[in-house]
Design a protein around this motif. Sequence first.
Motif, mmCIF file in Angstrom:
data_model
loop_
_atom_site.group_PDB
_atom_site.id
_atom_site.type_symbol
_atom_site.label_atom_id
_atom_site.label_comp_id
_atom_site.label_asym_id
_atom_site.label_seq_id
_atom_site.Cartn_x
_atom_site.Cartn_y
_atom_site.Cartn_z
ATOM 1 N N LEU A 356 0.822 -1.204 0.000
ATOM 2 C CA LEU A 356 0.000 0.000 0.000
ATOM 3 C C LEU A 356 0.859 1.258 0.000
ATOM 4 O O LEU A 356 0.596 2.216 -0.749
ATOM 5 N N GLY A 357 1.907 1.271 0.833
ATOM 6 C CA GLY A 357 2.780 2.441 0.872
ATOM 7 C C GLY A 357 3.515 2.681 -0.432
ATOM 8 O O GLY A 357 3.622 3.819 -0.916
ATOM 9 N N VAL A 358 4.019 1.598 -1.052
ATOM 10 C CA VAL A 358 4.722 1.743 -2.334
ATOM 11 C C VAL A 358 3.781 2.253 -3.409
ATOM 12 O O VAL A 358 4.141 3.107 -4.231
ATOM 13 N N ALA A 359 2.539 1.740 -3.424
ATOM 14 C CA ALA A 359 1.577 2.170 -4.443
ATOM 15 C C ALA A 359 1.219 3.651 -4.280
ATOM 16 O O ALA A 359 1.167 4.399 -5.266
ATOM 17 N N VAL A 360 0.984 4.080 -3.045
ATOM 18 C CA VAL A 360 0.592 5.480 -2.814
ATOM 19 C C VAL A 360 1.754 6.423 -3.137
ATOM 20 O O VAL A 360 1.582 7.428 -3.850
ATOM 21 N N ILE A 361 2.940 6.102 -2.638
ATOM 22 C CA ILE A 361 4.098 6.966 -2.901
ATOM 23 C C ILE A 361 4.455 6.949 -4.383
ATOM 24 O O ILE A 361 4.787 7.981 -4.983
ATOM 25 N N ALA A 367 2.845 10.944 -10.728
ATOM 26 C CA ALA A 367 2.028 12.081 -11.149
ATOM 27 C C ALA A 367 2.844 13.362 -11.164
ATOM 28 O O ALA A 367 2.690 14.217 -12.049
ATOM 29 N N SER A 368 3.754 13.520 -10.176
ATOM 30 C CA SER A 368 4.600 14.710 -10.166
ATOM 31 C C SER A 368 5.575 14.708 -11.348
ATOM 32 O O SER A 368 5.844 15.755 -11.937
ATOM 33 N N VAL A 380 -5.428 12.088 -7.380
ATOM 34 C CA VAL A 380 -4.880 10.818 -7.869
ATOM 35 C C VAL A 380 -4.452 9.925 -6.716
ATOM 36 O O VAL A 380 -4.732 8.726 -6.692
ATOM 37 N N VAL A 381 -3.772 10.519 -5.735
ATOM 38 C CA VAL A 381 -3.331 9.740 -4.570
ATOM 39 C C VAL A 381 -4.533 9.188 -3.804
ATOM 40 O O VAL A 381 -4.520 8.035 -3.352
ATOM 41 N N GLY A 382 -5.580 9.992 -3.647
ATOM 42 C CA GLY A 382 -6.776 9.512 -2.963
ATOM 43 C C GLY A 382 -7.436 8.352 -3.685
ATOM 44 O O GLY A 382 -7.831 7.354 -3.068
ATOM 45 N N LEU A 386 -7.749 4.443 -2.291
ATOM 46 C CA LEU A 386 -9.007 3.717 -2.157
ATOM 47 C C LEU A 386 -8.994 2.416 -2.944
ATOM 48 O O LEU A 386 -9.446 1.367 -2.465
ATOM 49 N N VAL A 387 -8.447 2.462 -4.167
ATOM 50 C CA VAL A 387 -8.402 1.245 -4.986
ATOM 51 C C VAL A 387 -7.504 0.195 -4.348
ATOM 52 O O VAL A 387 -7.858 -0.994 -4.265
#
Length: 412
Positions: A356-361, A367-368, A380-382, A386-387
């Motif tokens: 989860l942490g790797v996917a969010v970061i 995106a940046s 996008v992060v939100g 959720l996904v």
Amino acid sequence: MLKTLVRWYVRWGARCTTRHLRWARRGFGQNAEQLFPRSHAVRSAVNDWYCTMPLAGIAYVIKACVLLLVTVNIGVIVTKTVTGVTHLWEKSKQSNAPWWVPGGSSAGPAVKGGGSDRSDPLLALMAALRRVGAFIAEKAGAQLSALTDPLNRPMEAIIAAAALVLIAMMLLASRVAWLALRQVARPSYQDLGPHYAEPRTRFTWARRLLSLRVETNKENRPVVVLVNCLARVGAAQSYHRWSLRNRSPLTAPRVQLADAERVVWSAWRTRHTTIRGVLRAQHKEHAAEVVGALRMLETRQDTDADRGRVFEDMARMLAKIAERYAQGRTLALLDPDDLSGATRAVNREWVRMVILGVAVIGSAVGASALGVSDAAIAQVVGIVSLVMVGLLYGARLTPTDLLDVVRGQSRK
């Protein structure tokens, strides 16, 4: 007036405890005393939980509001802190350190506002730290460089090695002196009488500050959770008897023990404030065995023909775990006979947290890198969060379980 209020508060907690335990036994009928026997330890834990619940609720609201404010303003706090420290560090380059610092001077140049460096203690401290660091770096660099070439600079290498040994001895001596001073300053057990203060680990105050539950309330909450699980088992058994009388086996209930598993995983951390690292492995191993026994018992609902017998065994096991936990026997939550044939559970919650942490970061960094605006990056992060939460945890994760996920408690 105060005594009357305290007396009413104590009676209120006792009445709530009695109603709670009576509600939990209601579904077992005549077998309530056999399946869920009365236990002074369980009753005391539930009573303490009720007595601390109002205060814990107030503390929960205050801590949640403070954490929410800090979370919302974390960017401003970090920016101002970094800017202030950087400005103070740069300003300390032009200021004189105090007289007791190597290379310092008691008289310093005037700063803006008509004062001197001594009028700003924080600036003087920063300048002192800067000078002390530079002095140590200069001396250490001159001496330690000889260790890289001991053959050509033997005397300097010997001096550097001796200095390192002396520094190590000084650190050990300071630690022994600190422990001795603490022992002298601490009152004896004869002075304390029957009072006992449990030793606290390092940074205990920080963990208690970040925790959203009061210590006593958090310690007794697992017993209440187990009692609630017993109540669900009793309701399922009562409904099962009704379905047999009406000959409708397709409506047979099924009880999930996920809440009991979460209690068992963290029982050794919640019940005890400090456990040595040597014993932590034993506590974790025993918790894995108990969770395996609970899962095997939960599986028997789908394999045994007599589901009523399964509910009885489930009630006995939950009542035993609740009583052993309330007594502090976290290494004997179940007997060896109860653990026979059960497969030891494995806590793989850290794998999900890493994914989860790797996917969010990764989504934020990606995106940046693509030049997405800041507002769009937040969206996008939100969405990615959720996904990923839905894929990793499915319908098992509820908002009230987020704290348990962060603590590393498994629910699978």
